[in-house]
Design an enzyme around this catalytic site. Structure first.
Site, short mmCIF file in Angstrom:
data_model
loop_
_atom_site.label_atom_id
_atom_site.label_comp_id
_atom_site.label_asym_id
_atom_site.label_seq_id
_atom_site.Cartn_x
_atom_site.Cartn_y
_atom_site.Cartn_z
N TYR A 201 9.00 12.99 7.72
CA TYR A 201 8.65 14.27 7.10
C TYR A 201 8.05 14.00 5.72
O TYR A 201 8.57 13.17 4.95
CB TYR A 201 9.92 15.12 6.99
N ASP B 123 17.34 11.42 10.62
CA ASP B 123 16.91 12.81 10.51
C ASP B 123 16.75 13.33 11.94
O ASP B 123 15.82 12.95 12.65
CB ASP B 123 15.59 12.88 9.73
N ARG C 155 31.36 26.78 -5.30
CA ARG C 155 30.61 25.51 -5.24
C ARG C 155 31.50 24.44 -4.61
O ARG C 155 31.06 23.64 -3.79
CB ARG C 155 30.13 25.07 -6.64
N LYS D 78 15.14 24.60 10.68
CA LYS D 78 14.37 24.49 11.91
C LYS D 78 15.22 24.94 13.11
O LYS D 78 15.62 26.08 13.15
CB LYS D 78 13.84 23.07 12.05
C1 LIG Z 1 11.46 20.62 7.35
C2 LIG Z 1 11.97 19.24 7.48
C3 LIG Z 1 12.67 18.62 6.44
C4 LIG Z 1 12.90 19.30 5.10
O1 LIG Z 1 13.77 20.38 5.23
P1 LIG Z 1 13.76 21.68 4.27
O2 LIG Z 1 14.80 22.53 4.85
O3 LIG Z 1 12.37 22.26 4.34
O4 LIG Z 1 14.07 21.20 2.90
C5 LIG Z 1 13.15 17.35 6.65
N1 LIG Z 1 12.95 16.69 7.82
C6 LIG Z 1 12.28 17.25 8.84
C7 LIG Z 1 12.08 16.49 10.10
C8 LIG Z 1 11.75 18.53 8.71
O5 LIG Z 1 11.06 19.08 9.72
#
Ligand SMILES: *Cc1c(COP(=O)(O)O)cnc(C)c1O
Length: 392
Positions: free
Chosen positions: A110, A182, A58, A207
């Site tokens: 998101y 983000d 961790r 992603k």
């Molecule tokens: C999918 C996504 C998230 C969340 O991510 P997870 O890995 O599903 O927790 C946050 N921001 C954007 C732009 C996303 O496409």
């Protein structure tokens, strides 16, 4: 530089070279050219209270360390922390906001960001103001009213709106706010917010960074050593770590990020052009199109337009017919993988957004979102043409 050492922003090599080499040294024991998967919870100590470089996974793990150095280098940050999911990374970023502090955030962020802000963090004393951050003046007005954090997502999902990272970072800093971006949709290959003034970048590595739809993860990259230290502390204290195996998969993936992003971008540009010309399509949202409202800004702050786009066919029934007619594109949530996916925001990814808010954002019932993959463009075009033909 050892894989656990932050400060990789000093690496002068090119993006594709750093993607393959930053943080990734041949294993000193076996000579393996690939960073080993150290699937271990604990590490031996020579004497009580005398750990080596690692003591407990961790706190630190060699495979996770390697992917953190790799991502810090790609985003041009000081250091990174790898988290269990994109949402875990986003929650960690919000930890910088003191109780009672105000966050100014992109209104079409998101859905999970909105959900954790309103339903988890607001009850614990954080205040969220959601604004259309493609409107710089409106965003600056909110910042000037007082904010501890500006949280931006650009381009947005599924309308692909663009926020001005340089102008808004400056305004946020004048107001004393920390800037978090983000960067999931563009990846560091096409957009590096830290170079445009942002303090922190978050990713859902699920992603484009992973890119193969086979792992869930999140990344936080900080420009400032103090933020990085705080995130390292939180990673150990709160514990939402990326597992060694997921870290190893992510290291495998970033090696091809440059190639994949180029192909996603090339395919999406061609699909966007084809959809614009199509008589059954009423609107196409893609920042690479000259009439997209954020096109000029996108050209300035991004080096490509990415693989995400959305288009409107008017009604729910028509959207359903088109999507059911697809054979190469799969109907699925998520995005950023090598395979092309189609999504119906109104009933899938954005179903939990209240309808008036959906309308305000511009998400109609006939909107279809595509994550354009890296298949042969001729097959993707044909697939969409065949599916759209069912409307004629
Ligand atoms: C999918 C996504 C998230 C969340 O991510 P997870 O890995 O599903 O927790 C946050 N921001 C954007 C732009 C996303 O496409």
């Amino acid at each position: 530089m050892s894989p656990s050492e932050p400060g990789s922003d000093r690496d002068a090599r090119g993006f594709a070279t750093r993607a393959i080499h930053a943080g990734q040294h041949p294993d000193s024991g076996s000579g393996a050219v690939v960073v080993p998967l150290v699937q271990a919870a604990t590490f031996i100590q020579k004497s009580p209270g005398q750990p080596g470089d690692y003591e407990y996974s961790r706190t630190g793990n060699p495979t996770r360390d390697a992917v953190e150095v790799n991502l810090a280098s790609l985003e041009r940050g000081f250091g990174a922390v790898a988290c269990a999911s994109g949402m875990a990374a986003i929650v960690m970023a919000f930890d910088l906001v003191p109780s009672g502090g105000r966050v100014v955030a992109t209104s079409d962020s998101y859905g999970g960001t909105y959900r954790v802000g309103e339903n988890v963090l607001r009850p614990r004393g954080l205040d969220f103001t959601w604004v259309d951050t493609s409107d710089a003046e409106a965003t600056i007005r909110e910042l000037d009213a007082g904010a501890a954090m500006l949280f931006l997502e650009t381009p947005t999902n599924p309308m692909l709106r663009i926020a001005d990272l340089e102008t808004l970072s400056e305004a946020a800093h004048r107001a004393g706010a920390v800037v978090v971006v983000d960067n999931t949709f563009m990846s560091p290959y096409f957009q590096r917010p830290l170079e445009l003034g942002a303090d922190i970048v978050v990713h859902s590595s699920t992603k484009y960074l992973n890119g193969h739809s086979d792992g869930v993860g999140g990344i936080l990259v900080a420009r400032d050593p103090e933020h990085h230290e705080r995130f390292k502390y939180l990673q150990n204290a709160a514990g939402a770590i990326l597992s060694p195996f997921e870290s190893w998969l992510l290291l495998r993936s970033t090696k091809t990020l440059a190639l994949r992003m180029e192909r996603h971008d090339r395919n999406a540009r061609e699909i966007a052009r084809m959809l614009v010309e199509h008589p059954e399509v009423t609107a196409v949202h893609y920042p690479g199109l000259p009439d997209h409202p954020g096109h000029e800004l996108a050209r300035r702050q991004m080096s490509g337009f990415g693989g995400m786009l959305s288009f409107d066919v008017g009604t729910m029934e028509r959207a359903r017919r088109v999507m059911e007619g697809l054979r190469v594109f799969h109907i699925a949530e998520s995005l950023g993988g090598v395979e092309s996916l189609a999504n119906h925001p109104a009933t899938m990814t954005h179903a939990s957004v209240p309808e008036p808010m959906r309308r305000a954002i511009g998400i109609g019932d006939g909107l279809v979102r595509l994550s354009v993959g890296i298949e042969d463009i001729a097959d993707l075009r044909q697939d969409l043409e065949d599916a759209l033909e069912t409307l004629g």
